[in-house]
Write a protein that holds these residues in place. Structure first.
Motif, PDB file in Angstrom:
ATOM      1  N   VAL A 212       1.580   5.413  12.116  1.00  0.00           N
ATOM      2  CA  VAL A 212       0.917   5.783  13.375  1.00  0.00           C
ATOM      3  C   VAL A 212       0.704   4.538  14.238  1.00  0.00           C
ATOM      4  O   VAL A 212       0.945   4.553  15.448  1.00  0.00           O
ATOM      5  N   ALA A 213       0.277   3.434  13.626  1.00  0.00           N
ATOM      6  CA  ALA A 213       0.066   2.194  14.375  1.00  0.00           C
ATOM      7  C   ALA A 213       1.376   1.707  14.983  1.00  0.00           C
ATOM      8  O   ALA A 213       1.411   1.269  16.143  1.00  0.00           O
TER       9      ALA A 213
ATOM     10  N   ALA B 120      -1.071   5.564   8.127  1.00  0.00           N
ATOM     11  CA  ALA B 120      -1.795   4.817   9.162  1.00  0.00           C
ATOM     12  C   ALA B 120      -0.905   3.747   9.792  1.00  0.00           C
ATOM     13  O   ALA B 120      -0.935   3.550  11.016  1.00  0.00           O
ATOM     14  N   LEU B 121      -0.110   3.066   8.991  1.00  0.00           N
ATOM     15  CA  LEU B 121       0.769   2.037   9.541  1.00  0.00           C
ATOM     16  C   LEU B 121       1.888   2.647  10.374  1.00  0.00           C
ATOM     17  O   LEU B 121       2.295   2.067  11.395  1.00  0.00           O
TER      18      LEU B 121
ATOM     19  N   LEU C  23      -6.511   0.439  14.033  1.00  0.00           N
ATOM     20  CA  LEU C  23      -5.884   1.206  12.950  1.00  0.00           C
ATOM     21  C   LEU C  23      -5.553   0.312  11.754  1.00  0.00           C
ATOM     22  O   LEU C  23      -5.830   0.668  10.602  1.00  0.00           O
TER      23      LEU C  23
ATOM     24  N   THR D 261      -7.408   0.455   8.233  1.00  0.00           N
ATOM     25  CA  THR D 261      -6.609   0.727   7.035  1.00  0.00           C
ATOM     26  C   THR D 261      -6.896  -0.296   5.945  1.00  0.00           C
ATOM     27  O   THR D 261      -7.074   0.055   4.776  1.00  0.00           O
TER      28      THR D 261
ATOM     29  N   ASN E  13      -8.764   0.744   2.546  1.00  0.00           N
ATOM     30  CA  ASN E  13      -8.100   0.527   1.261  1.00  0.00           C
ATOM     31  C   ASN E  13      -9.010  -0.243   0.307  1.00  0.00           C
ATOM     32  O   ASN E  13      -9.051   0.030  -0.892  1.00  0.00           O
TER      33      ASN E  13
ATOM     34  N   VAL F 170      -2.041   7.036   2.389  1.00  0.00           N
ATOM     35  CA  VAL F 170      -2.895   6.871   3.566  1.00  0.00           C
ATOM     36  C   VAL F 170      -2.523   5.596   4.322  1.00  0.00           C
ATOM     37  O   VAL F 170      -2.435   5.595   5.553  1.00  0.00           O
ATOM     38  N   VAL F 171      -2.290   4.510   3.600  1.00  0.00           N
ATOM     39  CA  VAL F 171      -1.905   3.251   4.246  1.00  0.00           C
ATOM     40  C   VAL F 171      -0.577   3.412   4.972  1.00  0.00           C
ATOM     41  O   VAL F 171      -0.433   2.982   6.120  1.00  0.00           O
TER      42      VAL F 171
END
Length: 123
Positions: free
Chosen positions: A52-53, A49-50, A23, A27, A31, A45-46
Motif C-alpha cells: 500500500v505504501a 502495508a508496504l 505507513l 508497520t 511489527n 500484514v507487513v
C-alpha cells in the motif's frame, strides 16, 4: 493557471509522502508491538502495508518518474546484445590469466623489496 495546478499537486504530493512515512513507521512499530502474534500474520500484514505504501508513493510525481525510469531501463536491457557462451568463457580465461600474471609480478616485486629491506636492516 498552470503554476497553481503544480503548486496544488506539490502540496498533495507532500501529503502522500507523509502518508507513506506514516505507513512504514506504523508497520515497523506494529511489527514490534505485536511480536507475540504469529510470524506468518505479521509477515502478511507487513507485506500488505508496504505494498500500500509503494502504491501511494507511485502516485506522486517522484513515483511516476521512477516508474518511467524503470520502464526505460527495461527497454534498454532488451536492446543489449549478450555475449555467447564461448565469448564469455574466452573473456573469463583472459581475465584470469591477466590476474595471475599481475599477481606473479606483484609477488616478485614484494619479494625483491622484502629482501632489500632485510639487507638494509641487517647491516
Amino acid at each position: 493557471m498552470n503554476a497553481q495546478v503544480n503548486s496544488s499537486n506539490s502540496a498533495f504530493d507532500w501529503f502522500k509522502w507523509i502518508v507513506v512515512v506514516a505507513l512504514v513507521a506504523g508497520t515497523v512499530y506494529g511489527n514490534f508491538y505485536f511480536a507475540e502474534q504469529s510470524l506468518i500474520v505479521r509477515v502478511v500484514v507487513v507485506l500488505v502495508a508496504l505494498i500500500v505504501a509503494l502504491g501511494v508513493a507511485a502516485t506522486t510525481e517522484k513515483g511516476r518518474s521512477v516508474n518511467r525510469l524503470r520502464r526505460d531501463a527495461w527497454v534498454e536491457v532488451r536492446k543489449v546484445v549478450w555475449p555467447t557462451r564461448q565469448e564469455t568463457v574466452q573473456t573469463t580465461m583472459v581475465v584470469i590469466g591477466f590476474v595471475l600474471v599481475v599477481a606473479l609480478i606483484l609477488w616478485g616485486v614484494d619479494t625483491l623489496l622484502g629482501l632489500g629491506v632485510k639487507a638494509i636492516v641487517e647491516r
